[in-house]
Design a protein around this motif. Structure first.
Motif, PDB file in Angstrom:
ATOM      1  N   HIS A   1       0.843  -1.192   0.000  1.00 14.58           N
ATOM      2  CA  HIS A   1       0.000   0.000   0.000  1.00 14.58           C
ATOM      3  C   HIS A   1       0.879   1.242   0.000  1.00 14.58           C
ATOM      4  N   THR A   2       0.234   2.376  -0.140  1.00 11.34           N
ATOM      5  CA  THR A   2       0.962   3.641  -0.254  1.00 11.34           C
ATOM      6  C   THR A   2       1.823   3.911   0.971  1.00 11.34           C
ATOM      7  N   ALA A   3       1.306   3.599   2.152  1.00 16.51           N
ATOM      8  CA  ALA A   3       2.063   3.862   3.383  1.00 16.51           C
ATOM      9  C   ALA A   3       3.392   3.113   3.378  1.00 16.51           C
ATOM     10  N   TYR A   4       3.360   1.850   2.957  1.00 12.00           N
ATOM     11  CA  TYR A   4       4.604   1.070   2.923  1.00 12.00           C
ATOM     12  C   TYR A   4       5.555   1.630   1.876  1.00 12.00           C
ATOM     13  N   MET A   5       5.025   1.936   0.692  1.00 15.00           N
ATOM     14  CA  MET A   5       5.866   2.450  -0.387  1.00 15.00           C
ATOM     15  C   MET A   5       6.558   3.741   0.012  1.00 15.00           C
ATOM     16  N   GLU A   6       5.821   4.643   0.633  1.00 18.86           N
ATOM     17  CA  GLU A   6       6.406   5.917   1.037  1.00 18.86           C
ATOM     18  C   GLU A   6       7.468   5.712   2.110  1.00 18.86           C
ATOM     19  N   SER A   7       7.225   4.756   3.004  1.00 18.80           N
ATOM     20  CA  SER A   7       8.218   4.434   4.032  1.00 18.80           C
ATOM     21  C   SER A   7       9.477   3.870   3.381  1.00 18.80           C
ATOM     22  N   PHE A   8       9.305   3.008   2.380  1.00 19.86           N
ATOM     23  CA  PHE A   8      10.457   2.454   1.660  1.00 19.86           C
ATOM     24  C   PHE A   8      11.239   3.562   0.967  1.00 19.86           C
ATOM     25  N   ASN A   9      10.552   4.432   0.256  1.00 18.81           N
ATOM     26  CA  ASN A   9      11.233   5.510  -0.462  1.00 18.81           C
ATOM     27  C   ASN A   9      12.048   6.380   0.484  1.00 18.81           C
ATOM     28  N   GLU A  10      11.486   6.645   1.638  1.00 17.90           N
ATOM     29  CA  GLU A  10      12.178   7.500   2.606  1.00 17.90           C
ATOM     30  C   GLU A  10      13.388   6.792   3.211  1.00 17.90           C
ATOM     31  N   ALA A  11      13.226   5.530   3.554  1.00 19.26           N
ATOM     32  CA  ALA A  11      14.298   4.793   4.225  1.00 19.26           C
ATOM     33  C   ALA A  11      15.404   4.356   3.268  1.00 19.26           C
ATOM     34  N   GLN A  12      15.028   4.035   2.018  1.00 20.35           N
ATOM     35  CA  GLN A  12      15.982   3.457   1.079  1.00 20.35           C
ATOM     36  C   GLN A  12      16.366   4.396  -0.064  1.00 20.35           C
ATOM     37  N   GLY A  13      15.878   5.623  -0.017  1.00 20.71           N
ATOM     38  CA  GLY A  13      16.149   6.518  -1.133  1.00 20.71           C
ATOM     39  C   GLY A  13      15.513   6.004  -2.404  1.00 20.71           C
ATOM     40  N   GLY A  14      14.330   5.431  -2.258  1.00 20.14           N
ATOM     41  CA  GLY A  14      13.651   4.797  -3.377  1.00 20.14           C
ATOM     42  C   GLY A  14      13.020   5.776  -4.345  1.00 20.14           C
ATOM     43  N   GLU A  15      12.728   5.278  -5.531  1.00 19.69           N
ATOM     44  CA  GLU A  15      12.085   6.073  -6.575  1.00 19.69           C
ATOM     45  C   GLU A  15      10.855   5.343  -7.084  1.00 19.69           C
ATOM     46  N   LEU A  16      10.077   4.792  -6.161  1.00 16.24           N
ATOM     47  CA  LEU A  16       8.892   4.034  -6.528  1.00 16.24           C
ATOM     48  C   LEU A  16       7.661   4.931  -6.500  1.00 16.24           C
ATOM     49  N   THR A  17       6.689   4.598  -7.342  1.00 14.22           N
ATOM     50  CA  THR A  17       5.460   5.382  -7.384  1.00 14.22           C
ATOM     51  C   THR A  17       4.262   4.454  -7.580  1.00 14.22           C
ATOM     52  N   ALA A  18       3.126   4.862  -7.033  1.00 15.12           N
ATOM     53  CA  ALA A  18       1.897   4.071  -7.130  1.00 15.12           C
ATOM     54  C   ALA A  18       1.078   4.536  -8.319  1.00 15.12           C
ATOM     55  N   LEU A  19       0.514   3.563  -9.074  1.00 14.56           N
ATOM     56  CA  LEU A  19      -0.234   3.895 -10.285  1.00 14.56           C
ATOM     57  C   LEU A  19      -1.741   3.863 -10.092  1.00 14.56           C
ATOM     58  N   THR A  20      -2.239   2.894  -9.334  1.00 14.44           N
ATOM     59  CA  THR A  20      -3.683   2.791  -9.130  1.00 14.44           C
ATOM     60  C   THR A  20      -3.972   1.874  -7.953  1.00 14.44           C
ATOM     61  N   PRO A  21      -5.005   2.192  -7.173  1.00 12.55           N
ATOM     62  CA  PRO A  21      -5.413   1.258  -6.117  1.00 12.55           C
ATOM     63  C   PRO A  21      -6.015   0.004  -6.722  1.00 12.55           C
ATOM     64  N   ILE A  22      -5.848  -1.113  -6.023  1.00 13.16           N
ATOM     65  CA  ILE A  22      -6.352  -2.399  -6.488  1.00 13.16           C
ATOM     66  C   ILE A  22      -7.056  -3.103  -5.327  1.00 13.16           C
ATOM     67  N   PRO A  23      -7.781  -4.189  -5.594  1.00 14.06           N
ATOM     68  CA  PRO A  23      -8.470  -4.895  -4.505  1.00 14.06           C
ATOM     69  C   PRO A  23      -7.549  -5.212  -3.336  1.00 14.06           C
ATOM     70  N   THR A  24      -8.083  -5.038  -2.150  1.00 11.63           N
ATOM     71  CA  THR A  24      -7.321  -5.151  -0.912  1.00 11.63           C
ATOM     72  C   THR A  24      -8.063  -6.069   0.057  1.00 11.63           C
ATOM     73  N   VAL A  25      -7.315  -6.865   0.803  1.00 10.33           N
ATOM     74  CA  VAL A  25      -7.921  -7.712   1.833  1.00 10.33           C
ATOM     75  C   VAL A  25      -7.865  -6.957   3.156  1.00 10.33           C
ATOM     76  N   PRO A  26      -9.016  -6.578   3.721  1.00  6.09           N
ATOM     77  CA  PRO A  26      -9.010  -5.785   4.953  1.00  6.09           C
ATOM     78  C   PRO A  26      -8.502  -6.565   6.158  1.00  6.09           C
ATOM     79  N   ALA A  27      -7.951  -5.842   7.114  1.00  4.36           N
ATOM     80  CA  ALA A  27      -7.655  -6.435   8.416  1.00  4.36           C
ATOM     81  C   ALA A  27      -8.973  -6.579   9.173  1.00  4.36           C
ATOM     82  N   GLY A  28      -8.995  -7.468  10.143  1.00  9.86           N
ATOM     83  CA  GLY A  28     -10.226  -7.670  10.901  1.00  9.86           C
ATOM     84  C   GLY A  28      -9.960  -8.212  12.292  1.00  9.86           C
ATOM     85  N   ILE A  29     -10.997  -8.209  13.097  1.00  6.98           N
ATOM     86  CA  ILE A  29     -10.919  -8.775  14.446  1.00  6.98           C
ATOM     87  C   ILE A  29     -11.425 -10.216  14.389  1.00  6.98           C
ATOM     88  N   PHE A  30     -10.603 -11.122  14.890  1.00  6.32           N
ATOM     89  CA  PHE A  30     -10.939 -12.547  14.891  1.00  6.32           C
ATOM     90  C   PHE A  30     -10.812 -13.108  16.304  1.00  6.32           C
TER      91      PHE A  30
END
Length: 275
Positions: free
Chosen positions: A92-121
Protein backbone atom coordinates in the motif's frame (compact mmCIF):
# COMPACT_ATOMS: atom_id res chain seq x y z
CA UNK A 1 55.33 10.73 -31.61
CA UNK A 2 54.40 9.67 -28.07
CA UNK A 3 51.98 12.58 -27.78
CA UNK A 4 50.33 11.59 -31.08
CA UNK A 5 49.86 7.99 -29.88
CA UNK A 6 48.35 9.21 -26.61
CA UNK A 7 45.97 11.51 -28.50
CA UNK A 8 44.83 8.67 -30.77
CA UNK A 9 44.31 6.36 -27.80
CA UNK A 10 42.40 9.06 -25.92
CA UNK A 11 40.15 9.74 -28.93
CA UNK A 12 39.54 6.01 -29.38
CA UNK A 13 38.59 5.69 -25.71
CA UNK A 14 36.16 8.58 -26.00
CA UNK A 15 34.55 7.06 -29.09
CA UNK A 16 34.22 3.69 -27.38
CA UNK A 17 32.76 5.36 -24.31
CA UNK A 18 30.26 7.22 -26.46
CA UNK A 19 29.26 4.04 -28.28
CA UNK A 20 28.88 2.17 -25.00
CA UNK A 21 26.85 4.98 -23.46
CA UNK A 22 24.57 5.12 -26.48
CA UNK A 23 24.20 1.36 -26.40
CA UNK A 24 23.32 1.40 -22.72
CA UNK A 25 20.81 4.18 -23.18
CA UNK A 26 19.25 2.29 -26.07
CA UNK A 27 19.05 -0.88 -23.99
CA UNK A 28 17.35 0.99 -21.14
CA UNK A 29 14.82 2.53 -23.50
CA UNK A 30 14.20 -0.84 -25.10
CA UNK A 31 13.76 -2.44 -21.69
CA UNK A 32 11.29 0.21 -20.59
CA UNK A 33 9.20 -0.21 -23.72
CA UNK A 34 9.61 -3.98 -23.85
CA UNK A 35 6.74 -6.41 -24.31
CA UNK A 36 8.25 -8.45 -21.46
CA UNK A 37 7.09 -7.50 -17.97
CA UNK A 38 8.97 -8.82 -14.94
CA UNK A 39 6.90 -8.82 -11.77
CA UNK A 40 7.77 -9.52 -8.16
CA UNK A 41 6.06 -12.69 -6.95
CA UNK A 42 5.07 -13.31 -3.33
CA UNK A 43 3.19 -16.10 -1.57
CA UNK A 44 0.03 -14.13 -0.93
CA UNK A 45 -3.37 -13.23 -2.33
CA UNK A 46 -2.28 -10.18 -4.30
CA UNK A 47 0.17 -11.91 -6.63
CA UNK A 48 -2.30 -14.78 -7.00
CA UNK A 49 -5.03 -12.36 -8.07
CA UNK A 50 -2.58 -10.70 -10.47
CA UNK A 51 -1.66 -14.04 -12.03
CA UNK A 52 -5.19 -15.38 -12.29
CA UNK A 53 -6.98 -12.26 -13.47
CA UNK A 54 -4.52 -9.67 -14.81
CA UNK A 55 -1.80 -11.74 -16.48
CA UNK A 56 -4.24 -13.37 -18.97
CA UNK A 57 -5.47 -9.92 -20.04
CA UNK A 58 -1.90 -8.74 -20.62
CA UNK A 59 -0.91 -11.90 -22.45
CA UNK A 60 -3.85 -11.42 -24.82
CA UNK A 61 -2.27 -8.07 -25.68
CA UNK A 62 1.03 -9.73 -26.56
CA UNK A 63 2.94 -9.17 -23.33
CA UNK A 64 5.34 -11.83 -22.05
CA UNK A 65 5.13 -12.16 -18.29
CA UNK A 66 8.11 -13.23 -16.16
CA UNK A 67 7.88 -13.74 -12.40
CA UNK A 68 10.74 -13.31 -9.94
CA UNK A 69 10.10 -14.76 -6.49
CA UNK A 70 10.99 -12.89 -3.30
CA UNK A 71 10.77 -13.96 0.33
CA UNK A 72 9.61 -10.54 1.47
CA UNK A 73 8.38 -7.21 0.14
CA UNK A 74 11.54 -5.31 1.05
CA UNK A 75 13.65 -7.47 -1.26
CA UNK A 76 11.09 -7.07 -4.03
CA UNK A 77 11.14 -3.27 -3.67
CA UNK A 78 14.94 -3.16 -3.60
CA UNK A 79 15.04 -5.20 -6.80
CA UNK A 80 12.49 -2.93 -8.47
CA UNK A 81 14.33 0.17 -7.38
CA UNK A 82 17.46 -1.24 -9.06
CA UNK A 83 15.55 -2.07 -12.25
CA UNK A 84 15.75 -5.85 -11.82
CA UNK A 85 11.95 -6.16 -11.94
CA UNK A 86 9.30 -3.85 -13.34
CA UNK A 87 6.30 -4.03 -11.01
CA UNK A 88 4.80 -5.54 -7.89
CA UNK A 89 1.29 -5.53 -6.46
CA UNK A 90 2.00 -6.33 -2.81
CA UNK A 91 2.07 -2.97 -1.03
CA UNK A 92 0.00 0.00 0.00
CA UNK A 93 0.96 3.64 -0.25
CA UNK A 94 2.06 3.86 3.38
CA UNK A 95 4.60 1.07 2.92
CA UNK A 96 5.87 2.45 -0.39
CA UNK A 97 6.41 5.92 1.04
CA UNK A 98 8.22 4.43 4.03
CA UNK A 99 10.46 2.45 1.66
CA UNK A 100 11.23 5.51 -0.46
CA UNK A 101 12.18 7.50 2.61
CA UNK A 102 14.30 4.79 4.23
CA UNK A 103 15.98 3.46 1.08
CA UNK A 104 16.15 6.52 -1.13
CA UNK A 105 13.65 4.80 -3.38
CA UNK A 106 12.09 6.07 -6.57
CA UNK A 107 8.89 4.03 -6.53
CA UNK A 108 5.46 5.38 -7.38
CA UNK A 109 1.90 4.07 -7.13
CA UNK A 110 -0.23 3.90 -10.29
CA UNK A 111 -3.68 2.79 -9.13
CA UNK A 112 -5.41 1.26 -6.12
CA UNK A 113 -6.35 -2.40 -6.49
CA UNK A 114 -8.47 -4.90 -4.51
CA UNK A 115 -7.32 -5.15 -0.91
CA UNK A 116 -7.92 -7.71 1.83
CA UNK A 117 -9.01 -5.78 4.95
CA UNK A 118 -7.65 -6.43 8.42
CA UNK A 119 -10.23 -7.67 10.90
CA UNK A 120 -10.92 -8.77 14.45
CA UNK A 121 -10.94 -12.55 14.89
CA UNK A 122 -11.36 -14.91 17.83
CA UNK A 123 -11.42 -18.61 18.62
CA UNK A 124 -12.80 -18.18 22.14
CA UNK A 125 -15.78 -15.82 21.80
CA UNK A 126 -18.93 -15.52 19.71
CA UNK A 127 -19.17 -11.75 19.30
CA UNK A 128 -17.64 -8.38 20.06
CA UNK A 129 -20.18 -7.97 22.86
CA UNK A 130 -18.30 -10.54 24.94
CA UNK A 131 -15.44 -8.13 25.53
CA UNK A 132 -14.56 -8.00 29.23
CA UNK A 133 -12.19 -6.21 31.59
CA UNK A 134 -8.58 -7.23 31.11
CA UNK A 135 -9.21 -9.01 27.82
CA UNK A 136 -6.04 -9.99 25.98
CA UNK A 137 -5.67 -8.64 22.45
CA UNK A 138 -3.03 -9.68 19.88
CA UNK A 139 -1.95 -7.16 17.24
CA UNK A 140 0.68 -7.00 14.47
CA UNK A 141 3.96 -5.39 15.48
CA UNK A 142 4.96 -3.80 12.15
CA UNK A 143 4.35 -0.06 12.03
CA UNK A 144 1.62 0.32 9.40
CA UNK A 145 -0.35 -2.74 10.53
CA UNK A 146 -0.06 -1.78 14.20
CA UNK A 147 -1.69 1.56 13.48
CA UNK A 148 -4.53 0.02 11.47
CA UNK A 149 -5.07 -2.53 14.28
CA UNK A 150 -5.61 0.17 16.88
CA UNK A 151 -7.89 1.95 14.41
CA UNK A 152 -10.13 -1.13 14.07
CA UNK A 153 -10.20 -1.53 17.87
CA UNK A 154 -11.43 2.05 18.07
CA UNK A 155 -14.06 1.22 15.44
CA UNK A 156 -15.19 -1.62 17.73
CA UNK A 157 -15.71 0.95 20.50
CA UNK A 158 -13.14 -0.66 22.79
CA UNK A 159 -10.61 2.19 22.89
CA UNK A 160 -10.38 5.88 22.00
CA UNK A 161 -7.34 7.24 20.17
CA UNK A 162 -5.90 10.74 20.33
CA UNK A 163 -7.70 12.63 17.56
CA UNK A 164 -4.69 14.93 17.16
CA UNK A 165 -2.50 12.07 15.94
CA UNK A 166 -2.49 10.90 12.32
CA UNK A 167 -4.51 7.67 12.34
CA UNK A 168 -1.92 6.05 10.06
CA UNK A 169 0.78 6.55 12.70
CA UNK A 170 -0.97 5.84 15.99
CA UNK A 171 0.63 3.58 18.58
CA UNK A 172 -0.41 2.19 21.93
CA UNK A 173 0.84 5.43 23.50
CA UNK A 174 -1.89 7.33 21.63
CA UNK A 175 -4.74 5.52 23.41
CA UNK A 176 -6.53 8.11 25.55
CA UNK A 177 -9.34 5.86 26.78
CA UNK A 178 -9.17 2.14 27.53
CA UNK A 179 -12.30 1.50 29.62
CA UNK A 180 -11.93 -2.31 29.52
CA UNK A 181 -8.27 -2.12 30.56
CA UNK A 182 -7.39 -4.26 27.58
CA UNK A 183 -3.97 -5.93 27.55
CA UNK A 184 -2.19 -5.62 24.20
CA UNK A 185 0.47 -7.93 22.80
CA UNK A 186 2.16 -6.75 19.62
CA UNK A 187 3.72 -9.65 17.71
CA UNK A 188 4.76 -10.86 14.27
CA UNK A 189 1.52 -10.95 12.32
CA UNK A 190 2.34 -14.32 10.77
CA UNK A 191 2.32 -15.87 14.26
CA UNK A 192 -1.08 -14.51 15.31
CA UNK A 193 -3.32 -17.18 13.69
CA UNK A 194 -1.57 -20.05 15.49
CA UNK A 195 -1.75 -18.11 18.75
CA UNK A 196 -5.48 -17.30 18.63
CA UNK A 197 -6.30 -19.66 21.51
CA UNK A 198 -3.97 -17.66 23.77
CA UNK A 199 -5.96 -14.44 23.32
CA UNK A 200 -9.52 -13.24 23.64
CA UNK A 201 -9.36 -11.39 20.33
CA UNK A 202 -6.79 -10.62 17.66
CA UNK A 203 -6.45 -8.16 14.80
CA UNK A 204 -5.11 -9.96 11.73
CA UNK A 205 -4.03 -8.28 8.47
CA UNK A 206 -5.83 -9.46 5.36
CA UNK A 207 -2.83 -11.10 3.70
CA UNK A 208 -2.26 -13.21 6.83
CA UNK A 209 -5.96 -14.13 6.93
CA UNK A 210 -5.51 -15.49 3.43
CA UNK A 211 -2.21 -17.33 3.96
CA UNK A 212 -3.47 -18.91 7.21
CA UNK A 213 -6.57 -20.22 5.46
CA UNK A 214 -8.94 -18.32 7.75
CA UNK A 215 -12.44 -17.73 6.40
CA UNK A 216 -12.61 -13.92 6.00
CA UNK A 217 -16.34 -14.11 6.71
CA UNK A 218 -15.51 -15.19 10.27
CA UNK A 219 -14.20 -11.71 11.09
CA UNK A 220 -16.29 -10.11 13.82
CA UNK A 221 -15.42 -6.69 12.42
CA UNK A 222 -13.42 -5.51 9.41
CA UNK A 223 -11.53 -2.26 9.14
CA UNK A 224 -12.65 0.64 7.00
CA UNK A 225 -9.77 0.51 4.53
CA UNK A 226 -8.12 3.94 4.57
CA UNK A 227 -6.82 5.35 1.30
CA UNK A 228 -3.18 5.00 2.34
CA UNK A 229 -3.78 1.29 3.07
CA UNK A 230 -5.25 0.40 -0.31
CA UNK A 231 -2.98 -1.96 -2.23
CA UNK A 232 -1.36 -0.39 -5.28
CA UNK A 233 0.28 -1.23 -8.57
CA UNK A 234 3.82 0.05 -7.93
CA UNK A 235 6.60 0.77 -10.44
CA UNK A 236 9.71 2.91 -10.64
CA UNK A 237 8.96 6.58 -11.20
CA UNK A 238 10.67 6.54 -14.61
CA UNK A 239 8.45 3.68 -15.79
CA UNK A 240 5.07 5.13 -14.90
CA UNK A 241 4.32 6.40 -18.42
CA UNK A 242 5.44 3.31 -20.33
CA UNK A 243 2.94 1.44 -22.47
CA UNK A 244 3.21 -1.69 -20.32
CA UNK A 245 2.53 0.23 -17.11
CA UNK A 246 -0.55 1.80 -18.69
CA UNK A 247 -1.62 -1.67 -19.85
CA UNK A 248 -1.47 -3.03 -16.29
CA UNK A 249 -3.58 -0.15 -15.00
CA UNK A 250 -6.08 -0.59 -17.84
CA UNK A 251 -6.34 -4.31 -17.04
CA UNK A 252 -7.27 -3.59 -13.41
CA UNK A 253 -9.88 -1.10 -14.63
CA UNK A 254 -11.29 -3.35 -17.33
CA UNK A 255 -14.76 -4.87 -17.54
CA UNK A 256 -13.11 -8.28 -17.79
CA UNK A 257 -11.45 -7.82 -14.41
CA UNK A 258 -14.63 -6.41 -12.88
CA UNK A 259 -16.51 -9.52 -14.00
CA UNK A 260 -13.78 -11.74 -12.56
CA UNK A 261 -14.12 -10.07 -9.15
CA UNK A 262 -17.92 -10.34 -9.23
CA UNK A 263 -17.63 -14.07 -9.84
CA UNK A 264 -14.75 -14.85 -7.47
CA UNK A 265 -14.99 -12.51 -4.48
CA UNK A 266 -16.26 -14.57 -1.54
CA UNK A 267 -15.95 -11.68 0.93
CA UNK A 268 -12.15 -11.71 1.06
CA UNK A 269 -11.65 -8.60 -1.05
CA UNK A 270 -12.47 -4.92 -0.64
CA UNK A 271 -12.70 -3.56 -4.18
CA UNK A 272 -11.98 0.19 -4.47
CA UNK A 273 -14.09 2.34 -6.75
CA UNK A 274 -11.65 3.34 -9.49
CA UNK A 275 -12.24 5.23 -12.71
Amino acid sequence: MVKKIISVLTLSALILTGVTACGTSGEQTEAKDSKTIKYGKAAGPYTLLFEEAIVPILEEQGYQMESVEFSDLLQSDLAMNEGEIDVNVEQHTAYMESFNEAQGGELTALTPIPTVPAGIFTSTHESLDEISDGAKIALPNDVSNTARAYAVLQKAGWITLDSNVDISKVTQDDIVENPYKLEFTEMDSSNIPRSLDDFDYAVIPGSIVYSAGIDPRSALLQEDVAEHLLLQVVVREDNKDTDWAKAIVAAYHSDEFKQYMEENNDGLWYVPDVK
